[in-house]
Design a protein around this motif. Structure first.
Motif, PDB file in Angstrom:
ATOM      1  N   ALA A  14       0.843  -1.183   0.000  1.00 11.07           N
ATOM      2  CA  ALA A  14       0.000   0.000   0.000  1.00 11.07           C
ATOM      3  C   ALA A  14       0.882   1.238   0.000  1.00 11.07           C
ATOM      4  O   ALA A  14       1.980   1.223   0.556  1.00 11.07           O
ATOM      5  CB  ALA A  14      -0.907   0.011   1.226  1.00 11.07           C
ATOM      6  N   SER A  15       0.387   2.272  -0.624  1.00 11.51           N
ATOM      7  CA  SER A  15       1.051   3.565  -0.573  1.00 11.51           C
ATOM      8  C   SER A  15      -0.023   4.622  -0.452  1.00 11.51           C
ATOM      9  O   SER A  15      -0.975   4.641  -1.244  1.00 11.51           O
ATOM     10  CB  SER A  15       1.893   3.790  -1.831  1.00 11.51           C
ATOM     11  N   LEU A  16       0.116   5.466   0.531  1.00 11.76           N
ATOM     12  CA  LEU A  16      -0.865   6.518   0.786  1.00 11.76           C
ATOM     13  C   LEU A  16      -0.376   7.779   0.082  1.00 11.76           C
ATOM     14  O   LEU A  16       0.392   8.545   0.631  1.00 11.76           O
ATOM     15  CB  LEU A  16      -1.018   6.739   2.291  1.00 11.76           C
ATOM     16  N   GLY A  17      -0.766   7.934  -1.161  1.00  9.51           N
ATOM     17  CA  GLY A  17      -0.331   9.089  -1.951  1.00  9.51           C
ATOM     18  C   GLY A  17       0.396   8.695  -3.213  1.00  9.51           C
ATOM     19  O   GLY A  17       0.329   9.379  -4.201  1.00  9.51           O
ATOM     20  N   ASN A  18       1.094   7.628  -3.223  1.00 11.89           N
ATOM     21  CA  ASN A  18       1.782   7.017  -4.378  1.00 11.89           C
ATOM     22  C   ASN A  18       2.495   8.011  -5.294  1.00 11.89           C
ATOM     23  O   ASN A  18       2.030   8.222  -6.405  1.00 11.89           O
ATOM     24  CB  ASN A  18       0.805   6.137  -5.152  1.00 11.89           C
ATOM     25  N   PRO A  19       3.639   8.592  -4.953  1.00 14.85           N
ATOM     26  CA  PRO A  19       4.408   8.226  -3.756  1.00 14.85           C
ATOM     27  C   PRO A  19       3.881   8.881  -2.486  1.00 14.85           C
ATOM     28  O   PRO A  19       3.233   9.910  -2.527  1.00 14.85           O
ATOM     29  CB  PRO A  19       5.822   8.717  -4.080  1.00 14.85           C
ATOM     30  N   GLY A  20       4.216   8.219  -1.418  1.00 17.89           N
ATOM     31  CA  GLY A  20       3.831   8.683  -0.095  1.00 17.89           C
ATOM     32  C   GLY A  20       4.243   7.643   0.920  1.00 17.89           C
ATOM     33  O   GLY A  20       5.007   6.729   0.600  1.00 17.89           O
TER      34      GLY A  20
END
Length: 166
Positions: A14-20
């Motif tokens: 999972a990535s919150l913002g992707n990137p993030g």
């Protein structure tokens, strides 16, 4: 080998913002034994976390020659292996290949065991995939986040090459 001698691995990233901020979650099963683990990073991408989950799971397996089935909702990871993309990337020296550092880490692990990848539809009620997603998101949201050094280095390189706006 009987079905009892297969190691089942369920992974998600999972990535919150992707990137993030990001994280991965893993469930591993062998016979009646089950292990869960996860890890979070302060700046990364979803694809990196999907791939790192598989790498970290395979690193947990002691010895060699195990029959392993990896279940992932990442078409990026599953197709790279099952459709031969990884072999093509390797043949061209990973030139212009995203996440080359991680693919290079995965290669010897794939050679160490007999690994088969199975794609599962994400967010579709698959119990282990849902649990791995929960682990990955929680890892990205809580605790001291680790540094994805290779990813952050590429960000710094990219920013250093940009012309100044002065």
């Amino acid at each position: 080998m009987s079905s009892q001698e297969i190691i089942e691995v369920y992974t998600d990233g999972a990535s919150l913002g992707n990137p993030g901020p990001g994280g991965y979650g893993v469930i591993m099963r062998y016979k009646q034994h089950e292990k869960e683990f996860s890890k979070g990073f302060r700046l990364t991408t979803n694809n990196r976390m999907e791939l790192l989950a598989v790498i970290e799971a395979l690193k947990q397996i002691k010895g060699s020659g195990w029959q392993v089935v990896v279940y992932s909702d990442s078409q990026y990871v599953v197709n790279a292996i099952e459709k031969g993309w990884l072999k093509k990337w390797q043949q061209r020296g990973f030139k212009n290949t995203a996440n080359a550092d991680l693919w290079k880490q995965l290669l010897p692990l794939l050679q160490k065991h007999r690994v088969r990848f199975v794609w599962v539809k994400g967010h579709a009620g698959h119990a282990e995939n849902e649990r791995c997603d929960c682990l990955a998101v929680q890892a990205a949201q809580h605790g001291a986040l680790h540094i994805d050094h290779a990813y952050e280095a590429t960000i710094h390189e990219h920013n250093a090459k940009k012309p100044s706006k002065e």
